[in-house]
Design a protein around this motif. Structure first.
Motif, PDB file in Angstrom:
ATOM      1  N   ALA A 120      32.302  33.800  31.458  1.00  0.00           N
ATOM      2  CA  ALA A 120      32.111  33.690  32.905  1.00  0.00           C
ATOM      3  C   ALA A 120      32.728  32.406  33.455  1.00  0.00           C
ATOM      4  N   ALA A 178      31.321  37.453  37.098  1.00  0.00           N
ATOM      5  CA  ALA A 178      31.651  36.071  37.468  1.00  0.00           C
ATOM      6  C   ALA A 178      32.905  35.992  38.328  1.00  0.00           C
ATOM      7  N   THR A 209      32.348  38.777  32.620  1.00  0.00           N
ATOM      8  CA  THR A 209      33.542  38.215  33.242  1.00  0.00           C
ATOM      9  C   THR A 209      33.842  38.895  34.580  1.00  0.00           C
ATOM     10  N   ILE A 264      25.658  38.372  37.861  1.00  0.00           N
ATOM     11  CA  ILE A 264      25.612  37.859  36.485  1.00  0.00           C
ATOM     12  C   ILE A 264      24.225  38.061  35.881  1.00  0.00           C
TER      13      ILE A 264
END
Length: 430
Positions: free
Chosen positions: A97, A144, A141, A181
């Motif tokens: 992230a 983020a 990912t 997240i």
């Protein structure tokens, strides 16, 4: 018909045909049909900043990868995990992230999955554990990548087209990103916690320093990565194109890697290899797909979307945000998320609703084209890269299994993220 033919060729790509061929064929057919050359050039100008930024960031990622930076970080995580499997699971996702915030989700898909898989295999963990971690990293990912405009090419396209300031974008998206997240981690832990070992042993791993091939590049790489957010802010404050920042950073690292300042010194990293391993075919695929989607827009697709969005706007902020996000999700998994975010941005700009609702639609469009695009492998470039990296490492994943699993996990994450946008955005309306 052109779009369907293009889609078939792109699917064939996953069987070895080459990802650029489908988009190239569709782009050529679009050119010779109803879309003028000037319109194609106008699309290229619109996405130029995004593509140049992506190229510079990918070069930056690849230089650090060749220097051993990412493998060293992966080894360091195993030390920080102090032998606790659940802590290592969390650290792998959070580092992915952090990297995504400054290097894009596409860049992290290219260079973070491989060292994570390698280290997990060195730890002699089960295949189910390896898959649980890399699947989690992929989802975290994406979540983020909502935070900053440069964290995802989708964000950058929407910001550039909608003329949204970077500060305004991050102000709106910060709580949404944290919700995305947190819900991603909670959902993925609930699904995979049985596959995560309680402990692991470090006896089979080399020390992190041993993975570093070029200490000079790695040291300066850390300084550059820490400086990128501030550099982006300065560039925006002076009305400079976003791509200038990563381009300067990449040139600095290229100079350090090639030892251009020390003529008699042999470079450790092959600059030519870094250049060759940039996924140029992938970049060409992205650019040419815009032409195909532009053809769909010109024959009335954007007007259809505009009509649907106008109808949604009468339902109130919450339902408008959720409806726009799920509409973007469906189109992203059909058209691929980069062209979709631009197609939807054109449609949103043509709506007759009030400016505040139109602005919220732009953010919901980004969320749908980022989180929602994970449902199918064709939905986003980062997912396609993720599949290729897994295949290169010998872990082949069946499409049906991925879609079923992704559908289960994506929908609640997407819904809660859109709901958080609807709850937070009214406080920012001026």
């Amino acid at each position: 018909m052109i779009f369907l033919f293009t889609l078939i060729l792109i699917i064939w790509q996953l069987r070895g045909l080459g990802i650029g061929l489908g988009a190239l064929t569709g782009g050529i057919f679009t050119l010779v049909s109803d879309v003028s050359l000037m319109d194609e050039l106008r699309v290229s100008a619109t996405v130029g900043n995004t593509i140049l930024t992506l190229i510079a960031l990918l070069i930056l990622c690849r230089i650090l990868d060749e220097a051993g930076f990412w493998r060293g970080l992966a080894l360091q995580l195993t030390v920080l995990g102090i032998g606790q499997g659940r802590l290592l699971f969390l650290l792998c996702g959070l580092l992915g992230a952090l990297g995504t915030i400054v290097l894009t989700n596409v860049g992290m898909a290219l260079i973070w999955i491989s060292p994570v898989m390698e280290i997990l295999c060195l730890l002699r963990l089960r295949a189910k554990t390896v898959f649980a971690v890399v699947f989690t990293v992929s989802f975290i990912t994406e979540a983020a990548s909502l935070l900053f405009p440069v964290s995802n090419p989708v964000n950058l396209l929407a910001v550039n087209y909608g003329d949204i300031s970077g500060f305004r974008y991050s102000l709106v998206m910060t709580p949404v990103t944290f919700v995305a997240i947190a819900t991603s981690l909670a959902s993925l832990w609930f699904y995979f916690h049985r596959d995560i070992p309680v402990t692991y042993k470090l006896t089979h791993l080399p020390p992190p320093r041993q993975a570093i091939r070029d200490p000079l590049v790695c040291r300066w790489g850390m300084v550059i990565l820490a400086s990128l957010p501030l550099a982006y802010w300065i560039a925006q404050d002076h009305a400079l194109p976003t791509w200038i920042v990563p381009a300067i950073a990449a040139l600095i690292l290229l100079g350090l890697a090639g030892r251009g300042f020390l003529p008699n010194t042999t470079p450790i990293i092959s600059v030519g290899k870094v250049w060759q391993e940039i996924p140029w075919q992938l970049i060409g695929f992205s650019v040419l797909m815009y032409g195909v989607v532009l053809g769909l827009a010109q024959v009335g697709m954007s007007h259809v979307i505009t009509h649907q969005l106008d109808a949604l706007s009468s339902w109130g902020l919450t339902l408008t945000a959720i409806g726009t996000g799920f509409l973007a999700t469906g189109l992203s998994n059909l058209f691929q998320n980069l062209p979709t975010v631009l197609l939807n941005a054109v449609a949103i700009s043509d709506t007759t609703t009030e400016p505040a609702i139109r602005e919220m639609m732009e953010y919901a469009n980004v969320i749908g084209c980022t989180l929602g695009a994970k449902i199918t492998p064709l939905g986003s470039l980062s997912t396609l890269i993720w599949f290729k990296v897994l295949a290169r490492k010998g872990l082949r994943l069946h499409w049906f299994y991925y879609i079923r699993l992704s559908l289960i996990l994506t929908l609640p994450i997407l819904f809660l993220s859109l709901l958080s946008l609807a709850l937070w955005f009214p406080w920012l309306i001026v």
